[in-house]
Motif scaffolding. Sequence first.
Motif, short mmCIF file in Angstrom:
data_model
loop_
_atom_site.label_atom_id
_atom_site.label_comp_id
_atom_site.label_asym_id
_atom_site.label_seq_id
_atom_site.Cartn_x
_atom_site.Cartn_y
_atom_site.Cartn_z
N ILE A 233 137.81 146.02 115.99
CA ILE A 233 136.92 144.84 115.91
C ILE A 233 135.59 145.14 116.58
O ILE A 233 134.51 144.84 116.05
CB ILE A 233 137.59 143.62 116.56
CG1 ILE A 233 138.82 143.19 115.76
CG2 ILE A 233 136.62 142.45 116.65
CD1 ILE A 233 139.68 142.16 116.47
N LEU A 234 135.65 145.75 117.77
CA LEU A 234 134.41 146.06 118.50
C LEU A 234 133.54 147.04 117.71
O LEU A 234 132.32 146.90 117.64
CB LEU A 234 134.75 146.65 119.87
CG LEU A 234 135.35 145.68 120.89
CD1 LEU A 234 135.80 146.42 122.14
CD2 LEU A 234 134.33 144.60 121.26
N THR A 236 133.60 147.48 114.46
CA THR A 236 133.08 146.80 113.28
C THR A 236 131.83 146.01 113.61
O THR A 236 130.85 145.96 112.87
CB THR A 236 134.15 145.88 112.68
OG1 THR A 236 135.31 146.64 112.40
CG2 THR A 236 133.66 145.22 111.40
N GLY A 237 131.85 145.35 114.79
CA GLY A 237 130.70 144.57 115.21
C GLY A 237 129.47 145.41 115.46
O GLY A 237 128.34 144.96 115.23
N SER A 238 129.67 146.64 115.92
CA SER A 238 128.52 147.51 116.21
C SER A 238 128.21 148.45 115.06
O SER A 238 127.35 149.32 115.18
CB SER A 238 128.79 148.32 117.48
OG SER A 238 129.94 149.13 117.31
N ALA A 290 125.04 141.95 112.80
CA ALA A 290 126.11 142.52 113.63
C ALA A 290 127.02 141.43 114.16
O ALA A 290 128.24 141.59 114.21
CB ALA A 290 125.48 143.31 114.78
N MET A 291 126.43 140.29 114.57
CA MET A 291 127.24 139.19 115.09
C MET A 291 128.15 138.61 114.01
O MET A 291 129.33 138.33 114.25
CB MET A 291 126.33 138.10 115.65
CG MET A 291 127.09 137.00 116.37
SD MET A 291 126.02 135.72 117.00
CE MET A 291 125.54 134.88 115.50
N MET A 293 129.32 140.19 111.42
CA MET A 293 130.38 141.17 111.13
C MET A 293 131.45 141.13 112.22
O MET A 293 132.65 141.22 111.93
CB MET A 293 129.78 142.57 111.01
CG MET A 293 128.88 142.72 109.80
SD MET A 293 128.21 144.36 109.62
CE MET A 293 129.64 145.24 109.06
N LEU A 294 131.03 140.98 113.49
CA LEU A 294 131.99 140.92 114.58
C LEU A 294 132.86 139.67 114.46
O LEU A 294 134.09 139.73 114.59
CB LEU A 294 131.24 140.91 115.92
CG LEU A 294 132.11 140.78 117.18
CD1 LEU A 294 133.01 142.00 117.32
CD2 LEU A 294 131.26 140.62 118.42
N LEU A 295 132.24 138.51 114.18
CA LEU A 295 133.00 137.27 114.04
C LEU A 295 133.95 137.34 112.85
O LEU A 295 135.09 136.87 112.93
CB LEU A 295 132.02 136.09 113.86
CG LEU A 295 131.15 135.75 115.08
CD1 LEU A 295 130.14 134.67 114.72
CD2 LEU A 295 132.00 135.30 116.25
N SER A 296 133.48 137.95 111.75
CA SER A 296 134.33 138.07 110.56
C SER A 296 135.53 138.97 110.84
O SER A 296 136.66 138.63 110.48
CB SER A 296 133.51 138.64 109.39
OG SER A 296 132.39 137.85 109.14
N ASN A 298 136.88 139.62 113.70
CA ASN A 298 137.78 138.94 114.63
C ASN A 298 138.62 137.89 113.91
O ASN A 298 139.82 137.76 114.16
CB ASN A 298 136.96 138.30 115.74
CG ASN A 298 137.81 137.80 116.88
OD1 ASN A 298 138.52 138.58 117.51
ND2 ASN A 298 137.79 136.50 117.11
#
Length: 310
Positions: A233-234, A236-238, A290-291, A293-296, A298
Amino acid sequence: MHKKSSRSRLGTTWNHIKRDRQLLLLFLPCILFYVVFRYGPLYGLIIAFKDYSVFSGVLGSEWVGFEHFITFFTNHDFWMLFRNTLLLGLYTLIFGFPFPILLALLLNEVRNKWVKKSVQTFSYFPAFLSVVIISSMIIDFLSPNHGILNQMLAAFGFEKKYFLVDPGWFRPIYVISEIWANTGYESIIYLAAIAGISPTLYEAAKVDGASRFHMIRHITLPGLFPTMLIMFILKTGSMIRVGYEKVLLLYNPMTYDVADVFSTYVYRKGLLESNYSYAAAVGLFEALVAMVMLLSANAVSKRLGGNGLW
């Protein structure tokens, strides 16, 4: 009734603060750090919606709304930057994610302490090198005249290759260097997770006649799964936030079409061309993607496995 409930919550919160005041005091420097160095600078993002002038200042500059965002989205470079950033991040995630897990599994199976420590030290070492040193090593290694790879190709009768000016080689070079630099350091997290698995599970498996492979498959990997999920997840967000340092040091006008990413574009527009508002708009767009993608990631993770970052 509502007022009573609010007073009760306030009282409970105050009691918690009073009880844990020493722990909260220890946490205070961390809060101050984030307020001053992380959330304070966010104030400057408003220049993305202004025509910023160093003489007028942030507050005195003229508001232009979403003009810089529209200019960026209609720029012919937008889709090239989006594609390059996404592909570099995606390739690094797909090819780089399994290596720390594999290294941690292999190191966990090594029984000779000297061999284990040597491999760990050797694999951790690249993480302590700066991006400049790593990029210089890559350039030297791939040099057409003195690079060891081209010397090996010449020794076997092949023609020398100009790796760093060939657009087809930029992404493999970037991804391989990322794997080399980060695999050892990231494996520490998985080794720590393996250390947290109860030894009684392995002992019970031995009694039942399980081989090392079966123990890895049925005990170690399931024990690692929550950690793998969080790390995925981390990452993916970055994924969309490709750092500009290595790209900036390795790319050149011959490889712009495949190497130019959002962060290098922000660097050129913001620092080299002094177009601060436009660069801030591009940087803000990158951060928002990026935010999302991170929320998705998660949300998908929680839906599939029940685990997430929050």
